[in-house]
Design a protein around this motif. Structure first.
Motif, PDB file in Angstrom:
ATOM      1  N   ILE A   1      79.309  93.761  18.997  1.00  0.00           N
ATOM      2  CA  ILE A   1      79.045  92.596  18.153  1.00  0.00           C
ATOM      3  C   ILE A   1      79.743  91.346  18.691  1.00  0.00           C
ATOM      4  CG2 ILE A   1      78.690  93.980  16.077  1.00  0.00           C
ATOM      5  CD1 ILE A   1      81.522  93.231  15.181  1.00  0.00           C
ATOM      6  N   ALA A   2      80.405  91.465  19.837  1.00  0.00           N
ATOM      7  CA  ALA A   2      81.094  90.333  20.473  1.00  0.00           C
ATOM      8  C   ALA A   2      82.024  89.638  19.487  1.00  0.00           C
ATOM      9  CB  ALA A   2      80.071  89.349  21.046  1.00  0.00           C
ATOM     10  N   SER A   3      82.779  90.424  18.751  1.00  0.00           N
ATOM     11  CA  SER A   3      83.612  89.855  17.693  1.00  0.00           C
ATOM     12  C   SER A   3      84.805  90.764  17.431  1.00  0.00           C
ATOM     13  CB  SER A   3      82.793  89.699  16.405  1.00  0.00           C
ATOM     14  OG  SER A   3      83.613  89.318  15.321  1.00  0.00           O
ATOM     15  N   ILE A   4      85.825  90.163  16.860  1.00  0.00           N
ATOM     16  CA  ILE A   4      86.935  90.941  16.320  1.00  0.00           C
ATOM     17  C   ILE A   4      86.485  91.592  15.019  1.00  0.00           C
ATOM     18  CG2 ILE A   4      89.245  90.800  15.296  1.00  0.00           C
ATOM     19  CD1 ILE A   4      89.327  90.478  18.261  1.00  0.00           C
ATOM     20  N   ASP A   5      86.783  92.859  14.846  1.00  0.00           N
ATOM     21  CA  ASP A   5      86.492  93.550  13.593  1.00  0.00           C
ATOM     22  C   ASP A   5      87.790  93.632  12.800  1.00  0.00           C
ATOM     23  OD1 ASP A   5      85.460  95.052  11.533  1.00  0.00           O
ATOM     24  OD2 ASP A   5      85.746  96.949  12.588  1.00  0.00           O
ATOM     25  N   ASP A   6      87.964  92.699  11.871  1.00  0.00           N
ATOM     26  CA  ASP A   6      89.169  92.727  11.029  1.00  0.00           C
ATOM     27  C   ASP A   6      88.796  92.819   9.552  1.00  0.00           C
ATOM     28  OD1 ASP A   6      88.139  90.239  10.536  1.00  0.00           O
ATOM     29  OD2 ASP A   6      89.918  89.115  11.148  1.00  0.00           O
ATOM     30  N   THR A   7      87.568  93.238   9.285  1.00  0.00           N
ATOM     31  CA  THR A   7      87.119  93.334   7.900  1.00  0.00           C
ATOM     32  C   THR A   7      86.991  94.800   7.499  1.00  0.00           C
ATOM     33  OG1 THR A   7      84.753  93.414   8.392  1.00  0.00           O
ATOM     34  CG2 THR A   7      85.771  91.244   8.282  1.00  0.00           C
ATOM     35  N   PRO A   8      87.117  95.095   6.193  1.00  0.00           N
ATOM     36  CA  PRO A   8      86.984  96.487   5.749  1.00  0.00           C
ATOM     37  C   PRO A   8      85.530  96.944   5.683  1.00  0.00           C
ATOM     38  CG  PRO A   8      87.451  95.074   3.890  1.00  0.00           C
ATOM     39  CD  PRO A   8      87.541  94.212   5.100  1.00  0.00           C
ATOM     40  N   ALA A   9      84.601  96.019   5.881  1.00  0.00           N
ATOM     41  CA  ALA A   9      83.182  96.377   5.880  1.00  0.00           C
ATOM     42  C   ALA A   9      82.577  95.982   7.213  1.00  0.00           C
ATOM     43  CB  ALA A   9      82.455  95.672   4.733  1.00  0.00           C
ATOM     44  N   GLY A  10      81.365  96.458   7.472  1.00  0.00           N
ATOM     45  CA  GLY A  10      80.663  96.056   8.684  1.00  0.00           C
ATOM     46  C   GLY A  10      79.849  94.810   8.411  1.00  0.00           C
ATOM     47  N   SER A  11      78.554  94.995   8.213  1.00  0.00           N
ATOM     48  CA  SER A  11      77.685  93.863   7.913  1.00  0.00           C
ATOM     49  C   SER A  11      77.962  93.336   6.503  1.00  0.00           C
ATOM     50  CB  SER A  11      76.219  94.286   8.020  1.00  0.00           C
ATOM     51  OG  SER A  11      75.896  94.654   9.348  1.00  0.00           O
ATOM     52  N   ILE A  12      78.032  92.023   6.384  1.00  0.00           N
ATOM     53  CA  ILE A  12      78.171  91.345   5.095  1.00  0.00           C
ATOM     54  C   ILE A  12      77.023  90.358   4.972  1.00  0.00           C
ATOM     55  CG2 ILE A  12      79.539  89.637   3.821  1.00  0.00           C
ATOM     56  CD1 ILE A  12      80.759  92.293   3.554  1.00  0.00           C
ATOM     57  N   ASP A  13      76.342  90.375   3.844  1.00  0.00           N
ATOM     58  CA  ASP A  13      75.242  89.443   3.614  1.00  0.00           C
ATOM     59  C   ASP A  13      75.763  88.009   3.663  1.00  0.00           C
ATOM     60  OD1 ASP A  13      72.988  88.083   2.810  1.00  0.00           O
ATOM     61  OD2 ASP A  13      72.752  89.142   0.911  1.00  0.00           O
ATOM     62  N   GLY A  14      75.205  87.199   4.555  1.00  0.00           N
ATOM     63  CA  GLY A  14      75.655  85.824   4.700  1.00  0.00           C
ATOM     64  C   GLY A  14      75.115  84.874   3.659  1.00  0.00           C
ATOM     65  N   LEU A  15      74.112  85.308   2.869  1.00  0.00           N
ATOM     66  CA  LEU A  15      73.547  84.409   1.865  1.00  0.00           C
ATOM     67  C   LEU A  15      74.523  84.111   0.723  1.00  0.00           C
ATOM     68  CD1 LEU A  15      71.223  82.723   0.817  1.00  0.00           C
ATOM     69  CD2 LEU A  15      70.220  84.801  -0.167  1.00  0.00           C
ATOM     70  N   PRO A  16      75.202  85.102   0.134  1.00  0.00           N
ATOM     71  CA  PRO A  16      76.182  84.758  -0.901  1.00  0.00           C
ATOM     72  C   PRO A  16      77.287  83.832  -0.392  1.00  0.00           C
ATOM     73  CG  PRO A  16      75.653  87.087  -1.018  1.00  0.00           C
ATOM     74  CD  PRO A  16      75.026  86.567   0.237  1.00  0.00           C
ATOM     75  N   ALA A  17      77.714  84.026   0.852  1.00  0.00           N
ATOM     76  CA  ALA A  17      78.728  83.125   1.418  1.00  0.00           C
ATOM     77  C   ALA A  17      78.198  81.697   1.467  1.00  0.00           C
ATOM     78  CB  ALA A  17      79.129  83.601   2.814  1.00  0.00           C
ATOM     79  N   ALA A  18      76.918  81.547   1.888  1.00  0.00           N
ATOM     80  CA  ALA A  18      76.311  80.216   1.922  1.00  0.00           C
ATOM     81  C   ALA A  18      76.221  79.630   0.515  1.00  0.00           C
ATOM     82  CB  ALA A  18      74.924  80.301   2.550  1.00  0.00           C
TER      83      ALA A  18
ATOM     84  N   THR B   1      65.363  85.333   4.930  1.00  0.00           N
ATOM     85  CA  THR B   1      65.961  85.611   6.238  1.00  0.00           C
ATOM     86  C   THR B   1      67.129  86.573   6.077  1.00  0.00           C
ATOM     87  OG1 THR B   1      65.364  83.410   7.071  1.00  0.00           O
ATOM     88  CG2 THR B   1      67.121  84.580   8.240  1.00  0.00           C
ATOM     89  N   LEU B   2      67.297  87.460   7.039  1.00  0.00           N
ATOM     90  CA  LEU B   2      68.478  88.322   7.074  1.00  0.00           C
ATOM     91  C   LEU B   2      69.638  87.532   7.660  1.00  0.00           C
ATOM     92  CD1 LEU B   2      69.987  91.055   6.953  1.00  0.00           C
ATOM     93  CD2 LEU B   2      69.093  91.497   9.262  1.00  0.00           C
ATOM     94  N   TRP B   3      70.676  87.317   6.871  1.00  0.00           N
ATOM     95  CA  TRP B   3      71.886  86.637   7.327  1.00  0.00           C
ATOM     96  C   TRP B   3      72.999  87.676   7.418  1.00  0.00           C
ATOM     97  CZ3 TRP B   3      70.884  81.894   8.953  1.00  0.00           C
ATOM     98  CH2 TRP B   3      69.820  81.203   8.378  1.00  0.00           C
ATOM     99  N   ASN B   4      73.352  88.048   8.624  1.00  0.00           N
ATOM    100  CA  ASN B   4      74.291  89.145   8.848  1.00  0.00           C
ATOM    101  C   ASN B   4      75.615  88.597   9.367  1.00  0.00           C
ATOM    102  OD1 ASN B   4      75.604  91.516   9.345  1.00  0.00           O
ATOM    103  ND2 ASN B   4      74.122  92.323  10.806  1.00  0.00           N
ATOM    104  N   ASN B   5      76.583  88.448   8.463  1.00  0.00           N
ATOM    105  CA  ASN B   5      77.902  87.925   8.846  1.00  0.00           C
ATOM    106  C   ASN B   5      78.818  89.067   9.259  1.00  0.00           C
ATOM    107  OD1 ASN B   5      76.778  85.529   7.967  1.00  0.00           O
ATOM    108  ND2 ASN B   5      78.594  84.872   6.863  1.00  0.00           N
ATOM    109  N   ILE B   6      78.425  89.766  10.297  1.00  0.00           N
ATOM    110  CA  ILE B   6      79.192  90.918  10.755  1.00  0.00           C
ATOM    111  C   ILE B   6      80.425  90.459  11.531  1.00  0.00           C
ATOM    112  CG2 ILE B   6      77.921  91.164  12.931  1.00  0.00           C
ATOM    113  CD1 ILE B   6      78.077  94.230  12.477  1.00  0.00           C
ATOM    114  N   GLY B   7      81.503  91.200  11.390  1.00  0.00           N
ATOM    115  CA  GLY B   7      82.713  90.922  12.154  1.00  0.00           C
ATOM    116  C   GLY B   7      83.571  89.825  11.546  1.00  0.00           C
ATOM    117  N   SER B   8      84.580  89.414  12.281  1.00  0.00           N
ATOM    118  CA  SER B   8      85.556  88.449  11.815  1.00  0.00           C
ATOM    119  C   SER B   8      84.900  87.121  11.453  1.00  0.00           C
ATOM    120  CB  SER B   8      86.612  88.205  12.904  1.00  0.00           C
ATOM    121  OG  SER B   8      87.438  87.111  12.566  1.00  0.00           O
TER     122      SER B   8
END
Length: 407
Positions: free
Chosen positions: A282-299, A68-75
């Motif tokens: 993205i209905a989110s605050i953008d406070d990260t230096p990157a856009g999309s971040i893979d959510g699988l490593p975070a999990a 699955t694509l896990w896209n942890n975009i935004g704050s």
């Protein structure tokens, strides 16, 4: 007599040439190329103990997540549209990390990153944005880092257009605070990177001494970033990491936590001063230096902490240190001088002879030092095999290792 193995570079040419046929339009045997890639990994698995990486534990429970694509975009504090994110796990992981490092419970920030380098970039970017700019848009701050800091630090300073000053280190890898005092610019804000676990010796810089130097120079506008990719978590678990006076800490998830995917995170204090912007798309605050971040490593990082717990992680760290102490003793017993910091997984020794370098994927530096890193996944059998090879190579330097080992 055992035949000399094929040069890995020659092996790479063979299957990479087949892989390249896909680009050139020639037929390609996909199964053969993928099989060769796996064989390359498997062929090095028992000898891969010179870099602090490698999965630890059982991550099979996350197997359903891998397709699955896990896209942890935004704050990290908000959820993007749709359900294909692991933000709840990211938030829980960051909260645990902030608590572990003693950050204020009501005033911290953080997010997942693609690894230690991205975490260092996030910390330095946050630091740069804290200070005024010149009329031409240049930062007024000057950054300071040790010569043993991770190679990403000067690279990120270049990318972020922050002037940097390199500070020498002592023989064991720790920053030279006297030279920092000599080279500090009292008329400019200071950004200082300290390291909790330097690349070659796992040395730990002391932020208290750094802040004392800054205070002595009369500098009040300051930001201290800690690159804790390898050692920050195990040191903090033993309450041996100084975090007072540190503004941000970056980590690698695939080092001590042992995730089978590259990832990391950063946490810091003083959330209000961090750059942020609400993005409608993205209905989110953008406070990260990157856009999309893979959510699988975070999990996976969350899973490692949730299943092991602090007691389990602490036990892993202690076992790794015991193995490192064993490795030092074994190398010294065969007459090859080795040492380690008391808290370290890393064993440092003079670079071995060429016959060893040809067979073992050593990490070395320009000063003639090599190291072996006893991560939680490293076994005593692996260490014994390396020490045996070293013993043979040093006692019979005129003969190929393979010949003696198979005699």
């Amino acid at each position: 007599m055992t035949a000399a193995p094929q040069d890995p570079a020659d092996q790479d040419i063979t299957w990479l040439d087949k892989a390249a046929s896909l680009i050139s339009g020639r037929p390609v045997n996909v199964d053969e190329v993928l099989g060769a890639t796996l064989a390359q990994r498997d062929g090095e698995a028992d000898r891969h103990m010179f870099f602090p990486t490698g999965p630890v534990g059982d991550f099979h429970a996350l197997r359903p997540f891998q397709d699955t694509l896990w896209n942890n975009i935004g704050s990290a504090a908000s959820n993007p549209p749709g359900g294909n994110h692991t933000k709840s796990l990211e938030r829980a992981l960051l909260a645990w990390t902030a608590r572990l490092f003693g950050l204020p419970s009501d005033d911290w920030w953080g997010n997942a990153t693609t690894g230690g380098t991205a975490g260092n970039r996030a910390g330095l970017l946050t630091a740069r944005d804290r200070f005024p700019r010149t009329p031409h848009g240049m930062t007024t701050a000057v950054a300071y880092y040790s010569e043993t800091a991770h190679y990403s630090i000067p690279k990120m300073l270049h990318e972020l257009n922050i002037p940097g000053v390199r500070i020498r280190a002592d023989a064991y890898g720790e920053m030279d605070y006297d030279q920092l005092a000599q080279r500090i610019r009292p008329d400019a804000p200071a950004i200082v990177t300290v390291t909790a676990g330097t690349t070659m010796t796992e040395a730990v810089d002391d932020p208290n001494k750094v802040n004392a130097v800054l205070a002595g120079a009369g500098i009040t506008e300051k930001y201290v970033h800690c690159d804790g990719a390898l050692s920050a978590i195990p040191l903090a678990l033993d309450e041996a990491l100084t975090t007072d006076g540190i503004d941000s800490i970056s980590l690698s998830g695939y080092k001590f936590l042992g995730t089978p995917r590259v990832g990391g995170l950063i946490v810091g204090r003083n959330a209000a001063a961090r750059r942020s912007e609400h993005i409608s798309y993205i209905a989110s605050i953008d406070d990260t230096p990157a856009g999309s971040i893979d959510g699988l490593p975070a999990a996976m990082m969350w899973y490692a902490v949730a299943t092991q717990g602090e007691a389990g992680l602490r036990a892993q760290a202690h076992a790794s240190r015991r193995l490192a102490a064993y490795t030092v003793n074994r190398l010294n017993m065969i007459g090859w001088p080795a040492w380690r910091h008391p808290w370290a997984f890393t064993v440092v020794f003079p670079t071995p002879p060429p016959t060893i370098q040809q067979h073992w994927p050593l990490a070395t530096d320009a000063e003639g030092q090599s190291h072996l890193v006893c991560m939680p996944r490293t076994t005593r059998d692996q260490v014994d095999a390396f020490v045996t090879a070293m013993d043979i190579a040093t006692r019979y330097p005129a003969n190929p290792w393979q010949d003696r080992a198979s005699a």
